[in-house]
Design a protein around this motif. Sequence first.
Motif, PDB file in Angstrom:
ATOM      1  N   ARG A 286      29.462  26.869  48.560  1.00  0.00           N
ATOM      2  CA  ARG A 286      28.002  27.004  48.578  1.00  0.00           C
ATOM      3  C   ARG A 286      27.537  28.148  47.687  1.00  0.00           C
ATOM      4  NH1 ARG A 286      25.836  29.010  54.038  1.00  0.00           N
ATOM      5  NH2 ARG A 286      26.707  30.893  53.112  1.00  0.00           N
ATOM      6  N   ASP A 287      28.082  29.337  47.915  1.00  0.00           N
ATOM      7  CA  ASP A 287      27.548  30.520  47.254  1.00  0.00           C
ATOM      8  C   ASP A 287      28.091  30.742  45.846  1.00  0.00           C
ATOM      9  OD1 ASP A 287      26.281  30.838  49.696  1.00  0.00           O
ATOM     10  OD2 ASP A 287      27.684  32.345  50.420  1.00  0.00           O
ATOM     11  N   VAL A 288      29.353  30.437  45.608  1.00  0.00           N
ATOM     12  CA  VAL A 288      29.940  30.694  44.293  1.00  0.00           C
ATOM     13  C   VAL A 288      29.826  29.461  43.392  1.00  0.00           C
ATOM     14  CG1 VAL A 288      31.972  31.477  43.020  1.00  0.00           C
ATOM     15  CG2 VAL A 288      31.514  32.394  45.297  1.00  0.00           C
ATOM     16  N   LEU A 289      30.289  28.297  43.860  1.00  0.00           N
ATOM     17  CA  LEU A 289      30.183  27.086  43.047  1.00  0.00           C
ATOM     18  C   LEU A 289      28.732  26.650  42.911  1.00  0.00           C
ATOM     19  CD1 LEU A 289      31.592  24.913  41.383  1.00  0.00           C
ATOM     20  CD2 LEU A 289      32.001  23.657  43.508  1.00  0.00           C
ATOM     21  N   GLY A 290      27.928  26.875  43.947  1.00  0.00           N
ATOM     22  CA  GLY A 290      26.498  26.607  43.856  1.00  0.00           C
ATOM     23  C   GLY A 290      26.030  25.302  44.481  1.00  0.00           C
ATOM     24  N   LEU A 291      26.817  24.739  45.402  1.00  0.00           N
ATOM     25  CA  LEU A 291      26.377  23.526  46.084  1.00  0.00           C
ATOM     26  C   LEU A 291      25.314  23.898  47.118  1.00  0.00           C
ATOM     27  CD1 LEU A 291      29.819  21.762  46.679  1.00  0.00           C
ATOM     28  CD2 LEU A 291      28.326  21.642  44.685  1.00  0.00           C
ATOM     29  N   THR A 292      24.223  23.173  47.143  1.00  0.00           N
ATOM     30  CA  THR A 292      23.109  23.463  48.039  1.00  0.00           C
ATOM     31  C   THR A 292      23.408  22.945  49.444  1.00  0.00           C
ATOM     32  OG1 THR A 292      21.591  23.212  46.176  1.00  0.00           O
ATOM     33  CG2 THR A 292      20.624  23.141  48.373  1.00  0.00           C
ATOM     34  N   GLU A 293      23.141  23.766  50.440  1.00  0.00           N
ATOM     35  CA  GLU A 293      23.343  23.344  51.829  1.00  0.00           C
ATOM     36  C   GLU A 293      22.194  22.442  52.259  1.00  0.00           C
ATOM     37  OE1 GLU A 293      23.445  25.631  56.017  1.00  0.00           O
ATOM     38  OE2 GLU A 293      24.984  26.298  54.594  1.00  0.00           O
TER      39      GLU A 293
ATOM     40  N   ASP B 160      35.735  31.145  35.531  1.00  0.00           N
ATOM     41  CA  ASP B 160      35.958  32.577  35.754  1.00  0.00           C
ATOM     42  C   ASP B 160      35.393  33.020  37.101  1.00  0.00           C
ATOM     43  OD1 ASP B 160      37.242  32.831  33.317  1.00  0.00           O
ATOM     44  OD2 ASP B 160      35.479  33.637  32.274  1.00  0.00           O
ATOM     45  N   GLU B 161      34.188  32.563  37.435  1.00  0.00           N
ATOM     46  CA  GLU B 161      33.562  32.931  38.708  1.00  0.00           C
ATOM     47  C   GLU B 161      34.404  32.452  39.891  1.00  0.00           C
ATOM     48  OE1 GLU B 161      29.474  31.691  39.099  1.00  0.00           O
ATOM     49  OE2 GLU B 161      29.029  32.303  37.043  1.00  0.00           O
ATOM     50  N   LEU B 162      34.915  31.228  39.803  1.00  0.00           N
ATOM     51  CA  LEU B 162      35.684  30.676  40.916  1.00  0.00           C
ATOM     52  C   LEU B 162      37.034  31.374  41.061  1.00  0.00           C
ATOM     53  CD1 LEU B 162      34.888  26.865  40.672  1.00  0.00           C
ATOM     54  CD2 LEU B 162      33.765  28.626  42.042  1.00  0.00           C
ATOM     55  N   VAL B 163      37.649  31.758  39.958  1.00  0.00           N
ATOM     56  CA  VAL B 163      38.908  32.507  40.029  1.00  0.00           C
ATOM     57  C   VAL B 163      38.647  33.870  40.670  1.00  0.00           C
ATOM     58  CG1 VAL B 163      40.685  33.658  38.650  1.00  0.00           C
ATOM     59  CG2 VAL B 163      40.067  31.275  38.168  1.00  0.00           C
ATOM     60  N   GLN B 164      37.574  34.521  40.286  1.00  0.00           N
ATOM     61  CA  GLN B 164      37.224  35.813  40.891  1.00  0.00           C
ATOM     62  C   GLN B 164      36.936  35.676  42.379  1.00  0.00           C
ATOM     63  OE1 GLN B 164      34.098  37.733  38.626  1.00  0.00           O
ATOM     64  NE2 GLN B 164      35.216  37.441  36.702  1.00  0.00           N
TER      65      GLN B 164
END
Length: 142
Positions: free
Chosen positions: A21-28, A88-92
């Motif tokens: 939700r927060d990093v990949l950006g899927l909306t709840e 990069d964001e997901l690895v972090q």
Amino acid sequence: MKQLRLVIEAEDFDAALIFYRDVLGLTERAAFEGEGDARVAILDAGAATLELSNPAQGKMIDAVESDGLPSARIRVAFEVEDSAEKTDELVQAGAQLIASPRETPWRSLNSRLHAPADLEITLFQELEPAETRHSHPGFKKP
């Protein structure tokens, strides 16, 4: 058909929720709680498709996307605006990089990761509009 819903059981629900939700950006879309600490969150991932491939196609994708490293039988692919940045964001955020972003013969920029909830995922960024890709060898008009 009205909706495709992929249901994933996550041992660490909170970590998976933060990641997707927060990093990949899927909306709840919705969330529910029940007795015994039962929890579910329904995340909107945009349009859904079911991609079926035969073993030869799977091997070809593995060769292109991850230098031949075989993918999981079920792999979830997410289209993103910037594959390199999102990788990069997901690895972090804790995903394990399987293969860094690379351009594919079908004109997308793909990366592969092992993500929370024990999912293997592909991020892809389309580099060319779908309307023009059918002119390349191997593509068929829909």
